[in-house]
Design an enzyme around this catalytic site. Structure first.
Site, PDB file in Angstrom:
ATOM      1  N   GLU A 293       0.818  -1.208   0.000  1.00 18.26           N
ATOM      2  CA  GLU A 293       0.000   0.000   0.000  1.00 18.26           C
ATOM      3  C   GLU A 293       0.856   1.264   0.000  1.00 18.26           C
ATOM      4  O   GLU A 293       0.562   2.215  -0.704  1.00 18.26           O
ATOM      5  CB  GLU A 293      -0.887  -0.030   1.251  1.00 18.26           C
ATOM      6  CG  GLU A 293      -1.736   1.192   1.439  1.00 18.26           C
ATOM      7  CD  GLU A 293      -3.129   1.001   0.868  1.00 18.26           C
ATOM      8  OE1 GLU A 293      -3.680  -0.092   1.060  1.00 18.26           O
ATOM      9  OE2 GLU A 293      -3.632   1.928   0.228  1.00 18.26           O
ATOM     10  N   ASP A 294       1.896   1.260   0.797  1.00 15.76           N
ATOM     11  CA  ASP A 294       2.619   2.513   1.054  1.00 15.76           C
ATOM     12  C   ASP A 294       4.001   2.602   0.430  1.00 15.76           C
ATOM     13  O   ASP A 294       4.684   3.618   0.597  1.00 15.76           O
ATOM     14  CB  ASP A 294       2.793   2.714   2.575  1.00 15.76           C
ATOM     15  CG  ASP A 294       1.469   2.764   3.300  1.00 15.76           C
ATOM     16  OD1 ASP A 294       0.453   3.038   2.634  1.00 15.76           O
ATOM     17  OD2 ASP A 294       1.452   2.523   4.519  1.00 15.76           O
TER      18      ASP A 294
END
Ligand code: MN
Length: 494
Positions: free
Chosen positions: A81-82
């Site tokens: 996600e990051d």
């Protein structure tokens, strides 16, 4: 905290927690290094390097003694996600299981709605994720728990939303999964932010009572421990436990806020090795102290709906103070604290068929959910998303939630319109069945398509349950008629 967060505390925890091997430590270290490199330069709102967070999550998963793949997935849960590192790279480095769990946590993170819809959507996602792989929920719980521990750095408006989500979704699910420790902590963190005044009042009251009754408790602990040993009982552990704030507050509201009416503010826990010793310990306690009548509860013979087992008794000590005892085996204790996660413990994990075990649990949980106030509340909100829903698996393990009595045709349309339109044969749990046979939760359904099939049969409308399938069938049947008419017209022109 310097950028060079050390792996050592996690390595030590692994080494000190029975089931893990040296290879597990090496495996975890690799996952840690990948997470650290991927999150390099990122900061948490607390000002610490980001990797602190997945590290804390992994520590919690080791506390639950979950399999090493879960711990590794915990370390990597925010990576896709990051950061620039992808699920494929995780799969390449750590295998399918870790990658699937990381993917599951990532999917759980996307929520599109707000307000009530968000609530239901969240709940639905949690259930789907659970049905697919309950280990994803353990990671999500550990993730959310660490976020709650540092919630004070989040802006207030957001804080309230998160706290409400924890109170309304995470805590009830933890409860249904029998994870008492997580439920209590979730509720207390949420309580603190949702009702700070009530929280502080309860906390103060609790502290006062502990200060007052503490010495008597400690003396009782020593006396009991001696007496049990003198009687030849093999004690695994004796300790005191203090009630969680939120649970105390709820009880106080029932008893006119009179703390003297709450008997289980503090309890003494006696952990023994087997069931007969539980009853033995109860007998010894009752020979030492006078039991309060009507306060002996045998949750071993009759477990609570969430599976909780223990013997409870409330007694007077020599000064007339009231003490509550909880007696249980080590196994019952681990179940009470970690619930379903205890089934997934490392040592048991390797030997048991996880899918069968989990499906049984899921069916039980669904049944309970239908009987509790939690579901009633959903009812009040006129949201019947989980009422009469079933979870059906595809052969590759994808899960679909459908209304009760859905058929293979509903399932086929839930996968894809083309699969519905061209469905020719269905198998439920490897058996060929009628296309209109009702499906049950936990069924594995396979649809065999006939590429030459022109379209769906109008007869299917007689048995399909979902609006989706119905409208797709109608569309296709209409189109077929039209083309039939068109070809008829064409012919008549000739
Ligand atoms: Mn996270």
């Amino acid at each position: 905290m310097p950028e060079t967060l050390d792996f050592l505390p996690l390595a030590q925890k692994l080494k000190n927690s029975g089931p893990y091997t040296d290879e597990d430590v090496v495996f975890t270290k690799r996952a840690f290094e990948m997470a650290k490199a991927a999150h390099k330069g990122q900061m948490r709102k607390t000002g610490e390097p980001y990797v602190i967070h997945p590290f804390a999550v992994a520590m919690k998963l080791v506390d639950m003694q979950l399999p090493i793949e879960v711990v590794a997935a915990g370390l990597l849960h925010d990576v896709p996600e990051d950061t620039d590192v992808t699920v494929e790279e995780i799969q390449h480095a750590f295998g399918d299981e870790v990658a699937t769990m990381v993917n599951g946590v990532t999917k759980l993170g996307h929520v599109r709605y707000t307000g009530l819809e968000r609530y239901v959507e969240n709940l639905r996602k949690m259930f789907l994720a659970m049905a697919q792989d309950v280990r994803v929920i353990f990671i999500k719980f550990a993730d959310r728990m660490h976020n709650m521990e540092t919630l004070y750095v989040i802006p207030e408006s957001k804080r309230i939303r998160i706290a409400r989500e924890v109170m309304e979704i995470y805590a009830p699910i933890a409860n249904r999964l029998g994870m008492g420790e997580y439920r209590g902590l979730f509720e207390d963190y949420a309580f603190r932010y949702l009702s700070p005044k009530e929280y502080n009042w309860t906390k103060h009251l609790l502290e006062q009572s502990v200060k007052k009754a503490g010495p008597a408790m400690e003396r009782a602990l020593r006396d009991v421990e001696d007496a049990l040993r003198d009687n030849g009982l093999r004690l695994a552990n004796v300790h005191g436990r203090i009630k969680f704030c939120h649970s105390l507050y709820k009880k106080l509201k029932k008893y006119d806020k009179d703390i003297n009416k709450v008997y289980d503010l503090m309890a003494l826990r006696i952990i023994v090795n087997d069931v007969s010793e539980c009853y033995g310990a109860l007998g010894i306690l009752h020979s030492m102290y006078t039991p309060l009548s009507g306060r002996i509860k045998d949750y071993i013979a009759q477990p609570k709906p969430n599976g909780y087992q223990s013997l409870h008794t409330t007694v007077f000590d020599e000064d007339g103070s009231i003490l509550e005892f909880q007696i249980r085996t080590t196994e019952m204790h681990e179940e009470a604290e970690y619930g379903i996660a205890a089934h997934w413990r490392y040592k048991e994990f390797k030997s048991k068929d996880k899918k069968v075990r989990w499906m049984n649990d899921l069916v039980r949980i669904q049944k309970e959910l239908n009987e509790t106030d939690f579901m009633d509340r959903l009812d009040e909100l006129k949201l019947d998303m989980f009422h009469d829903r079933i979870f059906v698996f595809s052969p590759n393990g994808d899960v679909f939630d459908l209304p009760e009595n859905s058929t293979p045709i509903d399932f086929a349309y839930a996968i894809h319109t083309d699969i519905g339109n061209k469905a020719s044969t269905a198998k439920i749990n490897h058996q060929v069945v009628n296309l209109g046979s009702p499906l049950k939760s936990g069924d594995m359904c396979e649809i065999i398509v006939d590429k030459n099939r022109k379209g769906p049969s109008a007869d299917w409308l007689k048995f399909v349950k979902t609006h989706h399938a119905r409208s797709k069938i109608k569309d296709a049947v209409k189109k077929n008629k039209r083309s039939f008419l068109a070809s008829f017209k064409d012919r008549s022109k000739r």
